[in-house]
Enzyme design. Structure first.
Site, PDB file in Angstrom:
ATOM      1  CG  ASP A  46      -3.488  -3.775 -11.931  1.00  0.00           C
ATOM      2  OD1 ASP A  46      -3.878  -2.781 -11.291  1.00  0.00           O
ATOM      3  OD2 ASP A  46      -4.072  -4.205 -12.932  1.00  0.00           O
TER       4      ASP A  46
ATOM      5  CG  HIS B  71      -6.479  -5.576  -9.693  1.00  0.00           C
ATOM      6  ND1 HIS B  71      -6.718  -4.991 -10.921  1.00  0.00           N
ATOM      7  CD2 HIS B  71      -6.232  -6.885  -9.946  1.00  0.00           C
ATOM      8  CE1 HIS B  71      -6.604  -5.904 -11.869  1.00  0.00           C
ATOM      9  NE2 HIS B  71      -6.312  -7.064 -11.307  1.00  0.00           N
TER      10      HIS B  71
ATOM     11  CG  ASN C  22      -5.888   0.478  -8.170  1.00  0.00           C
ATOM     12  OD1 ASN C  22      -6.981   1.052  -8.279  1.00  0.00           O
ATOM     13  ND2 ASN C  22      -5.545  -0.529  -8.957  1.00  0.00           N
TER      14      ASN C  22
ATOM     15  CB  ILE D 182      -2.473   3.349 -17.311  1.00  0.00           C
ATOM     16  CG1 ILE D 182      -3.398   2.131 -17.404  1.00  0.00           C
ATOM     17  CG2 ILE D 182      -1.054   2.928 -16.929  1.00  0.00           C
ATOM     18  CD1 ILE D 182      -3.039   1.144 -18.484  1.00  0.00           C
ATOM     19  CG  LEU D 183      -2.361   7.547 -12.375  1.00  0.00           C
ATOM     20  CD1 LEU D 183      -2.406   7.340 -10.871  1.00  0.00           C
ATOM     21  CD2 LEU D 183      -2.696   8.990 -12.737  1.00  0.00           C
TER      22      LEU D 183
ATOM     23  CB  SER E 135      -5.083  -7.190  -4.453  1.00  0.00           C
ATOM     24  OG  SER E 135      -5.136  -8.561  -4.778  1.00  0.00           O
TER      25      SER E 135
HETATM   26  C1  GRF Z   1     -13.939  -2.338  -8.700  1.00  0.00           C
HETATM   27  O1  GRF Z   1     -14.193  -3.668  -9.054  1.00  0.00           O
HETATM   28  C2  GRF Z   1     -12.457  -2.134  -8.488  1.00  0.00           C
HETATM   29  O2  GRF Z   1     -11.806  -3.258  -7.989  1.00  0.00           O
HETATM   30  C3  GRF Z   1     -11.969  -1.846  -9.886  1.00  0.00           C
HETATM   31  O3  GRF Z   1     -12.989  -1.071 -10.464  1.00  0.00           O
HETATM   32  C4  GRF Z   1     -14.239  -1.370  -9.834  1.00  0.00           C
HETATM   33  C5  GRF Z   1     -14.791  -0.072  -9.354  1.00  0.00           C
HETATM   34  O4  GRF Z   1     -16.089  -0.182  -8.872  1.00  0.00           O
HETATM   35  N1  GRF Z   1     -10.688  -1.186  -9.847  1.00  0.00           N
HETATM   36  P1  GRF Z   1     -16.783   1.047  -8.152  1.00  0.00           P
HETATM   37  O5  GRF Z   1     -16.706   2.231  -9.104  1.00  0.00           O
HETATM   38  O6  GRF Z   1     -16.060   1.302  -6.872  1.00  0.00           O
HETATM   39  O7  GRF Z   1     -18.208   0.607  -7.937  1.00  0.00           O
END
Ligand code: GRF
Length: 192
Positions: free
Chosen positions: A148, A112, A110, A95-96, A139
């Protein structure tokens, strides 16, 4: 040969890096050059994906939990070396601080695994199933100082089947993330 029309980006990871792989695979289509992949975990599989693609990597880890500021300072210094147009968080589990986010305001994206603003934070798939949701998704959003919660750039929906588990749903959503993230990056770059 270097193509001047490509936008430089830096990708931050902590794990598998499957979203990173999708960005690598689509880099030409969306007009980006990944200048560096930075991981806060030395054993992140994504580092190998970057190396396989001939991309520079850096491992930057917090020395201990109290050295948060030092870690983010080192992170920012390394990012700045590459003058990226965007900083792409792809499974970056950190968490930045608001100080860091403000430094790069409007440049950090990012992904999510939920239809924000629903299900911020962790365990999104199980929480969506437990809440009786019929539709989940992913998203891409700008990173703001609240986790988020930054402006949403693009989303993709995934239907939840009655027999879905957190694992099967995560797999379905991840496949859609791989389509969504490159498109969202392209959209942001077009609007810069
Ligand atoms: C993904 O589900 C992304 O949405 C979440 O972390 C996971 C990362 O997966 N933030 P990867 O390392 O890209 O396979």
């Amino acid at each position: 040969m270097a193509n001047k029309s490509l936008s430089n980006i830096v990708v931050l990871i902590s794990g598998s890096g499957s979203n990173l792989q999708s960005i690598i695979n689509n880099a030409d289509n969306i007009g980006v050059k990944i200048k560096c992949v930075i991981s806060n975990k030395a054993d992140a599989l994504g580092l190998q994906r970057a190396k396989n693609a001939g991309i520079q990597t850096r491992i930057i880890t917090p020395k201990n939990p109290t050295k948060r500021k030092e870690f983010e300072k080192e992170l920012a210094e390394n990012i700045n070396k590459f003058h990226p147009k965007l900083i792409i968080l792809a499974g970056f589990m950190w968490i930045l601080s608001s100080e860091f986010v403000e430094k790069f305001e409007g440049k950090i994206l990012n992904i999510h695994p939920a239809l924000l603003p629903k299900f911020k934070g962790l365990n999104t798939h199980q929480r969506a199933i437990d809440a009786g949701e019929r539709v989940a998704g992913a998203s891409v959003h700008f990173v703001s100082s609240e986790v988020d919660s930054g402006a949403i750039i693009m989303q993709k929906k995934v239907l939840i089947a009655t027999d879905d588990t957190a694992q099967t749903l995560a797999k379905k959503i991840l496949a859609q993330e791989h389509i969504l993230y490159p498109l969202a990056i392209k959209k942001v770059l077009q609007n810069l």
